[in-house]
Design a protein around this motif. Structure first.
Motif, short mmCIF file in Angstrom:
data_model
loop_
_atom_site.label_atom_id
_atom_site.label_comp_id
_atom_site.label_asym_id
_atom_site.label_seq_id
_atom_site.Cartn_x
_atom_site.Cartn_y
_atom_site.Cartn_z
N ALA A 1 0.68 -1.31 -0.05
CA ALA A 1 -0.07 -0.12 -0.01
C ALA A 1 1.00 1.31 -0.08
O ALA A 1 2.15 1.24 0.62
N PHE A 2 0.26 2.12 -0.66
CA PHE A 2 1.47 3.49 -0.83
C PHE A 2 0.37 4.55 -0.44
O PHE A 2 -0.84 4.81 -0.80
N ILE A 3 0.75 5.30 0.65
CA ILE A 3 0.12 6.38 1.17
C ILE A 3 0.77 7.74 0.89
O ILE A 3 1.97 7.89 1.26
N SER A 4 -0.10 8.54 0.27
CA SER A 4 0.70 10.07 0.13
C SER A 4 0.01 10.84 1.26
O SER A 4 -1.08 11.00 1.56
N ALA A 5 0.89 11.48 2.02
CA ALA A 5 0.74 12.25 3.06
C ALA A 5 1.42 13.58 2.83
O ALA A 5 2.05 14.10 3.96
#
Ligand code: NAP
Length: 644
Positions: A273-277
């Motif tokens: 999973a890739f989370i942009s924050a």
């Protein structure tokens, strides 16, 4: 910093005199709620004591001096008794009593769904409201074979890290800077501070002894830094690295994330999973003004403040009068010889007398010792700064002159704000007119100040210029009326490329679909979090999750992280390769959002702001109550997704 929630208070051992002294600093409506819990008696609120719900930001909510004295005396007695009995645990109040207290503090009748929301959010049941149970049931080997990559170690990225750590899921945070904090690291201009009350700008599990009611940037950066250290997040952060691109591999269901360090050396990470924050406000925007690069003196953006430049005795031009400019100009005026402010649109500013005040020791003591004080105080601020203002931003279609105000409540707010301008600058009608925005209050972000900004405009060495800027020259600026403004330094307080979400990362979904091409300048997501065509990609502070008045961005991040954790749990529990939001669900949701944004002050046609894209669509803001976002992100509806 150990995890500290709202039910962690210390026993009282202090003398009667010390208790009395601390109570001098009490927020009295909050004391009423605490007293009710200490005594179990609803007598006070049933006896007719009422707060004035129109006195938002008056933290005593209109209680009379006599009422305040009486409540403090009764609380002093109850606290002495509680101390003398050895500070026993207090029996919980039932829902009816809690409802009465919430209604007392909000000054209005609350519907059932609101009540449930507040009771849950406020953790009256003692639960971690945003935490996610259920990970303990997932076998360790499943969790250990899962890996999450998060971009950004700001407020949202650290929060995601804290929750993943709590759940036992491996993760890596990629951070461009050499320290944590995100926006609270980048923005080091003088006067930078949070404009939501500090006590709602904190993680629900990490209460902090905030030294100021609205904390300054160094304090906020320290808070996030301490959270990163104390919750064990630092070892997971790859500092000094930028994500260059990320590509999804359909066969494996993995994101291939290419990161690069300052020397240009690339490394590849693999993520389920890739989370942009990365937030909405990380790419400074310089104005498109002719000759912008011709100026030969120091010139910099507010978010890239050049600390090496000493402005003492200098002539300084500041372009812009948004949230950043309003905070930095009074400080610059203290040092500079001459300040020229180039204002295109005046901001609406809400007066908050405590804006620059320190939290007195007495109030710290109350927060730390009086059972439930911290909780009720948080709730009151959450209401005054959030849901309580919602009624004054929604349009009444029958209300005339929508370009000036959108409803009777909004008009009342307009008049109140104009009065507060007059109180600060006097009755100079030309100046009042210059400082009064044409657009409706909350058409743009409602700024907060204690009058310092308005008063700084009255200084002899400060000029407010409303003529348009024709061009920038090597020596300064020329305005449309031909006037030349020679200056020694130039500050661009001109905002950010907000709608370039995730920019400049290159994000490729299945089949090489490029996120930047898909979005153009019209970014959309479902719940601001997931995007069709991009499986296992999650955004925090994504499209349509910004707020204009209603609440703190941390609320949205907590809800967003909770939702993402639910998605990750689903992936792990079911052994799924990927989860992708359905296009029809996403489109229907965005229609609702767009309609919602047309029905509030910031959707008005005459407002130009960073909330809108070129076509005038509001791409940044959440248009509804907080309750709505809470409910929508509380659980994952599997029917919203294609599960593979
Ligand atoms: P902003 O609100 O976008 O303000 C930019 C200012 O520059 C506006 O006054 C704008 O005028 C002006 N401007 C832009 N281009 C111009 C041009 N070509 N010529 C003349 N004027 C120009 O940016 P910001 O102040 O950095 O704030 C951005 C957001 O960051 C805020 O809305 C808030 O959400 C957040 N923020 C929060 C805090 C806090 O919590 N304390 C502090 C700072 C910022 P127009 O209005 O006419 O476009």
């Amino acid at each position: 910093m150990a995890a500290k929630g709202y039910f962690d208070w210390e026993p009282i051992t202090e003398s009667d005199a010390a208790i009395d002294a601390a109570l001098e600093y009490a927020n009295v409506p909050v004391l009423v709620a605490c007293l009710t819990q200490l005594t179990g008696s609803l007598e006070l609120i049933r006896g007719g004591m009422r707060i004035d719900k129109n006195r938002t930001r008056d933290l005593q909510c209109g209680l009379s001096p006599d009422e305040q004295t009486m409540v403090k005396q009764l609380t002093a007695e109850a606290l002495r008794d509680y101390r003398d009995r050895g500070c026993p645990s207090l029996p919980p109040l039932d829902k009816t009593a809690l409802r009465e207290l919430l209604q007392f503090l909000t000054g209005q009748t609350l519907e059932d769904d609101y009540l449930e929301f507040y009771l849950e959010e406020s953790e009256f049941e003692g639960e971690d409201a945003y935490g996610l149970p259920g990970f303990e049931a997932i076998p360790d080997e499943v969790k250990q074979s899962f890996h999450v990559v998060i971009v950004g170690a700001g407020m949202s990225g650290l929060l995601a890290g804290c929750r993943l750590k709590q759940a036992g899921v491996p993760f890596t945070i990629v951070e461009r800077s050499l320290a944590v904090g995100g926006t609270w690291l980048d923005n080091q201009y003088p006067g930078c501070r949070v404009d939501s009350p500090s006590h709602v700008f904190e993680y629900s599990f990490a209460r902090y002894p905030w030294p100021q009611y609205y904390c300054t940037q160094p304090v906020l950066q320290r808070y996030f830094s301490e959270c990163a250290t104390d919750f064990g997040i630092v070892p997971h952060i790859r500092f000094g690295h930028e994500v260059e691109r990320a590509e999804f591999d359909e066969g494996s269901g993995l994101w291939r994330v290419i990161i690069r360090d300052a020397d240009g050396v690339s490394t590849e990470l693999s993520a389920n999973a890739f989370i942009s924050a990365v937030g909405q406000l990380n790419q400074p925007k310089l104005p498109d003004i002719a000759g912008r690069d011709d100026f030969t003196g120091p010139a910099f953006h507010s978010a890239r403040w050049d600390q090496s430049v000493d402005l003492s005795g200098k002539r300084v031009a500041v372009i812009g009068t948004g949230a950043s400019a309003m905070q930095l100009i009074p400080e610059v005026a203290e040092q500079a010889r001459d300040v020229r402010i180039f204002m295109r649109t005046p901001p609406w500013i809400y007066p908050s007398p405590s804006y620059r005040h320190d939290v007195p020791d007495g109030e710290h003591w109350l927060i730390n010792h009086v059972p439930h004080y911290a909780r009720w105080y948080h709730f009151l601020l959450f209401w005054l700064d959030g849901e309580g203002l919602y009624a004054s931003v929604t349009k009444d279609p029958c209300w005339p002159h929508q370009e000036r105000s959108v409803s009777p409540e909004n008009q009342a707010l307009r008049e109140f704000l104009i009065d507060s301008i007059k109180q600060e600058v006097g009755e100079d009608s030309a100046l009042v007119e210059k400082l009064t925005p044409e657009h409706a209050p909350c058409g743009k972000r409602l700024l907060v100040d204690d009058g310092t900004w308005y008063r700084s405009l009255l200084r002899d060495d400060v000029q407010l210029i409303t003529e348009g800027i024709e061009r920038i020259t090597s020596a300064g600026l020329v305005t449309d009326d031909g006037a030349e403004h020679e200056v020694d330094a130039l500050v661009f307080a001109t905002g950010f490329h907000a709608s370039r979400f995730l920019w400049p990362m290159e994000i490729k979904g299945p089949g090489g679909r490029d996120l930047r091409d898909s979005w153009g300048d019209d970014p959309r997501a479902y719940l601001g979090v997931v995007v069709p065509g991009f499986p296992n990609l999650f955004c925090l502070y994504g499209p349509n999750t910004n707020i204009v008045v209603t609440g703190s961005t941390i609320f949205f991040s907590e809800c967003g992280v909770h939702y993402i954790m639910s998605c990750l749990r689903l992936l792990m529990e079911r052994g799924l390769r990927s989860l992708e939001c359905r296009r029809d669900v996403h489109d229907a949701y965005n229609e609702i959002i767009d309609q919602g944004n047309l029905d509030v002050a910031w959707g008005a046609e005459n407002v130009r702001s960073w909330y809108k894209n070129k076509a005038g669509r509001v791409t940044q803001n959440w248009p509804f109550r907080l309750l709505e976002y809470w409910n929508r992100t509380k659980a994952v509806n599997t029917a919203d997704f294609e599960l593979r």
